[in-house]
Design an enzyme around this catalytic site. Sequence first.
Site, PDB file in Angstrom:
ATOM      1  N   GLY A  80       8.440  -2.348  -4.461  1.00 42.85           N
ATOM      2  CA  GLY A  80       8.427  -3.421  -3.479  1.00 42.85           C
ATOM      3  C   GLY A  80       8.929  -4.738  -4.031  1.00 42.85           C
ATOM      4  O   GLY A  80       9.388  -5.587  -3.281  1.00 42.85           O
ATOM      5  N   SER A 125      41.859 -13.426 -23.743  1.00 42.32           N
ATOM      6  CA  SER A 125      41.446 -12.192 -23.041  1.00 42.32           C
ATOM      7  C   SER A 125      40.144 -11.647 -23.624  1.00 42.32           C
ATOM      8  O   SER A 125      40.136 -10.620 -24.295  1.00 42.32           O
ATOM      9  CB  SER A 125      42.557 -11.137 -23.087  1.00 42.32           C
ATOM     10  OG  SER A 125      43.049 -10.944 -24.393  1.00 42.32           O
ATOM     11  N   MET A 143      -5.216  -1.647   8.272  1.00 41.05           N
ATOM     12  CA  MET A 143      -5.815  -2.058   9.544  1.00 41.05           C
ATOM     13  C   MET A 143      -7.321  -2.236   9.415  1.00 41.05           C
ATOM     14  O   MET A 143      -7.934  -3.002  10.179  1.00 41.05           O
ATOM     15  CB  MET A 143      -5.489  -1.030  10.635  1.00 41.05           C
ATOM     16  CG  MET A 143      -4.031  -1.020  11.092  1.00 41.05           C
ATOM     17  SD  MET A 143      -3.517  -2.562  11.879  1.00 41.05           S
ATOM     18  CE  MET A 143      -4.554  -2.590  13.340  1.00 41.05           C
ATOM     19  N   GLY A 155       0.786  -1.233   0.000  1.00 41.77           N
ATOM     20  CA  GLY A 155       0.000   0.000   0.000  1.00 41.77           C
ATOM     21  C   GLY A 155       0.811   1.273   0.000  1.00 41.77           C
ATOM     22  O   GLY A 155       0.326   2.330   0.433  1.00 41.77           O
TER      23      GLY A 155
END
Length: 642
Positions: A126, A555, A180, A49
Site C-alpha cells: 500500500g 559522453s 466496518m 487491512g
Amino acid sequence: MSADTHIAEGNDPVYVTDALIAEDIDAYLEKHQHKTMLRFITCGSVDDGKSTLIGRLLYDSKMIFEDQLASLENDSKSVGTQGGEIDFALLVDGLAAEREQGITIDVAYRFFATDKRKFIVADTPGHEQYTRNMVTGASTADLAVILIDARQGVLTQTRRHSYLVNLLGIRNVVLAVNKMDLVDYSAERFYEIVSDYSHFAKQIGMDSFLPIPISGLKGDNIVEKSPHMPWYQGPTLLGHLEEAPLSDTAMQDYAFRMPVQWVNRPNLDFRGFTGQIGAGSVRPGDPIRVLPSGKTTRVKSIVTHDGNLDLAVAGQSITLTFEDEIDCSRGDVIVQADEPCEVADQFEATLVWMTDAEMLPGRPYLLKLGTQTVTATVTEPKYEVNVNTLEHLASKTLGLNAIGVVNISTDRSIPFESYATNPDLGGFILIDRMTNATVAAGMIHFALRRSQNVHWQAVDVDRDAHAAQKNQKARVVWFTGLSGSGKSTIANIVEKKLHALGKHTFLLDGDNVRHGLNRDLGFTDADRVENIRRVGEVARLMTDAGLIVLTAFISPFRSERQMVRDLMENGDFVEVYVNTPLDVAEERDVKGLYRKARSGQLKNFTGIDSPYEEPEHAEVVVNTVELSPEEAAEKVLEYILR
C-alpha cells in the site's frame, strides 16, 4: 502425512489418516484439478487491512494446517496488535521487515481453494514507495479488490491504485470497505464512501465496481453474511470471487493470436511452433499469418503433451505445425490470416516508471512485449498524470511511480495490439540495458501514423561504394573521457595524421556542435543523452558517406555510447578511452570549468556533481599521465589503420 493433517474441502476440514490416503487422495486430486483458477489482487492504502483480509480468507476456507494455526496463535499473542484476537495479517506478512514496520513491502502470493474454484491472490503493497510492486501483482490479475478503511475513506493511494487497476485493464473491481466494525457497521458511512469513490471512478473511466462492506478481522461478509449489517443485500466477498468471470474466457471471442515462445525441433522430421494462445481459437486447417513477415499458410496440426487437439482456445499452451515451410521464430506472432494485428515501430503509450533513476528521453532501453525483445527509445513525455486531480502536467522526464503518456520508437517493426484490446500484445516492460533491471511498465494505445508513412528509401550508391571511392573503411572513432582529459587535442592530432595519409575525415567536437546542432540543449542528464543521440545519428550519416568520423565528447553514460555503437556496422565503432584521473584533469582546468563547478556556479558538471561511467570494453585506452598527446595519437592511429 500425520493423522492430524487435514485437507480443505469447501468450508469443512477433512482429516486424513494413513489408512485413508490411498483411497481418498486420488479422488481429491481428480476433483480439484479441473477447477477454474481466478487470479486477483488486494490493493489500497497503507493499513487498510489487505493482509488481514487475505489471512481471513485462508483461515475461513480451511487452508491452514494445524501447525500453522498453532504458530499463528502464538505469534498473535507475542505481537499483540489485535487485543488478544488472531492477527490474520501474520499469515501473509512473511518478511521480517514487514512485521517490524507493520507494512507489506513485497508482493505476497497465496493459494487457496473452495469447492467451486481455485484462487491465487496477490497481496500488494500500500505504501507509495512500492507502487511498482503493486503493478507487478496486478499485471496478471482477473480481478482487483480495492480496500478502503471505513474510518479514513478515499485516500491518495486509493486513487493511485484504482487508476492503475483501470489502466491495466482489470474490469472486475470490488470496492471492499473494510473495518466496518470500527464505525459501528454504519450504513450511512458505507454509502458516503461509495458515493465519493463513484465520483472518482467515473472520472477515470471505470465503468462499474461492486461495493461490499466487510470486516477482515471479524469476518463480516467475507465468507458468511454478516448479522451486523442486515441493510446490505449483496454477495459476500468469497461468493463473488467464486462467480467472477476469467480473463482467458473473455479473450476466446477475439481473433486468433499466439506469440511464438520457441521453435520445437526435437528431430529432423518435426518442426513446430510453441506458445500460449493469447486470444481466440484455432483448428487444424485454419489459415494463419506469421507477423511481422506477413507469410501465410495453414495449420497442419495442434500438438500437446497429451496428444493432438481438434480445437485450442485462449489460455492453452500448444505447439502448431504448418502445412508449408515458412520462416517463424521466437518473438513472431501467429495470427488469424484474414484478421491480423498491426505492425509498427512507433507508438503512443502510457508508462508507469518503476525505478529511482529518472526516465531519460532518447536513452535506449530494451522493450519486452510478449516474447519479443527489441531496442526502444522514449521521447520526452507528452504529459504526466496527477492521480489526485487527474490533471495533465507538463514534464520532461518521469520519476519513481510517475505515470505519463509518451511516444516510443523501436529499432524494428513489431506486431502489437492496443492494451485495451489485448493485454498480451499491448503490455510491455522497459529494461535498463546496463543493469537488466525493469524500469517501467507500459501500455500501448496506438501506432503513430508517421510510422506507417515513413520507409527506408533504397539507394544505388551505398555506404560501401562511398568508402571504396575514398579507398578507406568508413568508421567512427569515439573519444570519451573527463573534461580536460585531452580528448579534443588527441583527436585533432589523429585527424591531421589521417589527412596527411590521404584519408577523408571529419571531426565532431563536443563544444563545436553545441554552437549549432545542439545549441538548445543544457547539461542535465536528459540533455546529455539527447546530445549524444543527435551526434550519433550525424556520425552514422557521415559514415554512410564513406568518411572516417572522429568525435570528442565527454559522453559520460555507457548506455549512450552503446547506443551509438549499435547504430554502426560490427567493427565500425572504435571507442577510445582517454583515461585521465580526476585530480589531473582538474589541475589542468584550461577552461576554468572545474573551479566554477566546485564553487557551485556550474551545475551538473561531470566528475563533480554528475557521474562519469568509465568504458568497460574500449578498443583503445590511452593514459595521458603516461603518454604525451602525440604518443596517444600514434596509439590510436595504429589501431585505426591496422
